[in-house]
Scaffold this motif. Sequence first.
Motif, PDB file in Angstrom:
ATOM      1  N   UNK A 278       4.675   5.177   1.463  1.00 29.16           N
ATOM      2  CA  UNK A 278       5.670   4.303  -0.014  1.00 29.16           C
ATOM      3  C   UNK A 278       7.074   4.471   0.214  1.00 29.16           C
ATOM      4  N   UNK A 279       7.359   5.795   1.011  1.00 27.63           N
ATOM      5  CA  UNK A 279       8.357   5.945   1.671  1.00 27.63           C
ATOM      6  C   UNK A 279       9.106   6.684   0.697  1.00 27.63           C
ATOM      7  N   UNK A 280       9.131   7.232  -0.523  1.00 29.11           N
ATOM      8  CA  UNK A 280       9.329   7.721  -2.264  1.00 29.11           C
ATOM      9  C   UNK A 280       8.627   9.274  -1.590  1.00 29.11           C
ATOM     10  N   UNK A 281       9.477  10.578  -2.922  1.00 29.63           N
ATOM     11  CA  UNK A 281       9.227  11.552  -2.705  1.00 29.63           C
ATOM     12  C   UNK A 281       7.811  11.863  -3.366  1.00 29.63           C
ATOM     13  N   UNK A 282       7.221  13.059  -2.828  1.00 32.25           N
ATOM     14  CA  UNK A 282       6.189  13.188  -3.519  1.00 32.25           C
ATOM     15  C   UNK A 282       6.456  13.808  -5.196  1.00 32.25           C
ATOM     16  N   UNK A 283       5.333  12.843  -6.443  1.00 32.10           N
ATOM     17  CA  UNK A 283       6.036  13.532  -7.186  1.00 32.10           C
ATOM     18  C   UNK A 283       6.847  12.385  -7.779  1.00 32.10           C
ATOM     19  N   UNK A 284       7.413  11.212  -6.831  1.00 39.70           N
ATOM     20  CA  UNK A 284       7.815  10.245  -7.745  1.00 39.70           C
ATOM     21  C   UNK A 284       6.524   8.797  -8.695  1.00 39.70           C
ATOM     22  N   UNK A 285       7.071   8.389  -9.986  1.00 39.80           N
ATOM     23  CA  UNK A 285       6.345   7.668 -10.776  1.00 39.80           C
ATOM     24  C   UNK A 285       6.076   5.910  -9.797  1.00 39.80           C
ATOM     25  N   UNK A 286       4.578   6.164 -10.131  1.00 39.09           N
ATOM     26  CA  UNK A 286       4.414   4.905  -9.910  1.00 39.09           C
ATOM     27  C   UNK A 286       3.508   4.173 -10.682  1.00 39.09           C
ATOM     28  N   UNK A 287       3.745   2.220 -10.423  1.00 38.02           N
ATOM     29  CA  UNK A 287       2.370   1.476 -11.164  1.00 38.02           C
ATOM     30  C   UNK A 287       0.932   1.770 -11.003  1.00 38.02           C
ATOM     31  N   UNK A 288       0.633   2.305 -11.596  1.00 32.56           N
ATOM     32  CA  UNK A 288      -1.269   2.315 -10.961  1.00 32.56           C
ATOM     33  C   UNK A 288      -1.967   1.507 -12.013  1.00 32.56           C
ATOM     34  N   UNK A 289      -2.799   0.054 -10.954  1.00 29.48           N
ATOM     35  CA  UNK A 289      -3.721  -0.747 -11.536  1.00 29.48           C
ATOM     36  C   UNK A 289      -4.934  -0.848 -11.088  1.00 29.48           C
ATOM     37  N   UNK A 290      -6.134  -1.044 -11.858  1.00 26.60           N
ATOM     38  CA  UNK A 290      -7.359  -0.800 -11.819  1.00 26.60           C
ATOM     39  C   UNK A 290      -7.720  -2.535 -12.042  1.00 26.60           C
TER      40      UNK A 290
ATOM     41  N   UNK B  94      -7.738  -0.278  -6.995  1.00 23.86           N
ATOM     42  CA  UNK B  94      -6.761   0.854  -7.059  1.00 23.86           C
ATOM     43  C   UNK B  94      -5.992   0.229  -6.521  1.00 23.86           C
ATOM     44  N   UNK B  95      -4.643  -0.018  -7.023  1.00 28.19           N
ATOM     45  CA  UNK B  95      -3.015  -0.481  -7.026  1.00 28.19           C
ATOM     46  C   UNK B  95      -2.077   0.817  -7.218  1.00 28.19           C
ATOM     47  N   UNK B  96      -1.646   0.736  -5.919  1.00 21.83           N
ATOM     48  CA  UNK B  96      -0.427   1.709  -6.045  1.00 21.83           C
ATOM     49  C   UNK B  96       1.417   1.121  -6.257  1.00 21.83           C
ATOM     50  N   UNK B  97       1.698   0.990  -7.580  1.00 28.41           N
ATOM     51  CA  UNK B  97       3.415   0.047  -6.611  1.00 28.41           C
ATOM     52  C   UNK B  97       4.601   1.133  -6.982  1.00 28.41           C
ATOM     53  N   UNK B  98       5.176   0.949  -6.294  1.00 29.22           N
ATOM     54  CA  UNK B  98       6.275   1.467  -6.171  1.00 29.22           C
ATOM     55  C   UNK B  98       7.172   0.350  -7.717  1.00 29.22           C
ATOM     56  N   UNK B  99       7.649   1.292  -8.238  1.00 31.53           N
ATOM     57  CA  UNK B  99       8.403   0.169  -9.754  1.00 31.53           C
ATOM     58  C   UNK B  99       9.306  -0.175  -9.033  1.00 31.53           C
TER      59      UNK B  99
ATOM     60  N   UNK C 210      -3.338  -0.901 -16.966  1.00 27.78           N
ATOM     61  CA  UNK C 210      -1.879  -0.892 -16.155  1.00 27.78           C
ATOM     62  C   UNK C 210      -1.319   0.746 -16.758  1.00 27.78           C
ATOM     63  N   UNK C 211      -0.969   1.455 -15.782  1.00 26.75           N
ATOM     64  CA  UNK C 211      -0.751   2.076 -16.257  1.00 26.75           C
ATOM     65  C   UNK C 211       0.311   3.151 -15.398  1.00 26.75           C
ATOM     66  N   UNK C 212       0.231   4.412 -15.094  1.00 25.81           N
ATOM     67  CA  UNK C 212       1.120   4.887 -14.542  1.00 25.81           C
ATOM     68  C   UNK C 212       0.332   6.042 -13.645  1.00 25.81           C
ATOM     69  N   UNK C 213       1.251   6.553 -12.919  1.00 22.88           N
ATOM     70  CA  UNK C 213       0.496   7.783 -11.640  1.00 22.88           C
ATOM     71  C   UNK C 213       1.613   8.580 -11.114  1.00 22.88           C
TER      72      UNK C 213
END
Length: 261
Positions: free
Chosen positions: A198-210, A225-230, A185-188
């Motif tokens: 995901x209805x967020x601004x470009x460049x927003x921080x997301x949780x990244x899971x591989x 590869x999952x990207x989540x709104x924190x 788990x990291x951040x992207x």
Amino acid sequence: MSESPLPLYHKVYLLLKQRLQAGGFAADTAMPGENALAAEYGVSRLTMRRSLDMLESDGLIKRRQGRGTFAVGHAQLSAPQGASDIDALMAHLARMGMHTQVRLLELDTAPATPLVAARLELAAGVLVQRAVRVRSHQGQPFSYLTTFVPNDIGQRIRRKDLGSKPLLAIFRDLGVRVARAEQSISAVLAEPGVAELLDVPVGSALLSLHRVVRDDSGRPVEWLHAQYRPDRYEYRMNMQAHDMPGQPTWLPAAIPARASA
């Protein structure tokens, strides 16, 4: 406030959003007024008003005539303890399937790139199935999922099942016996296409899971590869202290955290 290419009202909006999501304002007590918040953040009342307008548009605050502005609580999905217990992972995904909705965006078969091939322990160029989905909770998107599956398994997966079941549940129905997984788990930062979905601004921080899922023979059967709104998803893990040579060590507890939706 520090220098930033973002407009001042947007910086204040992000700071207040973070504070709201962290429970910094009680839902049953009016927030400080515009003047007080403007003084606290060192901005004009007009700037603060624009920031609050954005928060209200997001549904994070509610203005009540004659009573003030109040924080609005939101349900948040919580993941269980991670890869060490595949049964717990399956149980969590089953619960998530009942409380969330999934939209299949893409499904194709293509030669594995060197990266995908390495994760699935295949030769580069071997065919794999690729699926892209967005999962939502209460009508609000919270995850962007890209999965790769060896083609001998992928060609048995029906499109309609990918739109209604977690992939591990599909594996179970196909007789693929998953046994363990490794994940990180990291951040992207949200790329434009993902940000829009995901209805967020470009460049927003997301949780990244591989996650690499293996069957009972040790063969990789899925790379996710999952990207989540924190602000709509959190990952929890129960930990237990163990006496180890030199110093106590924290290790995952035997009983996983329960998921809530």
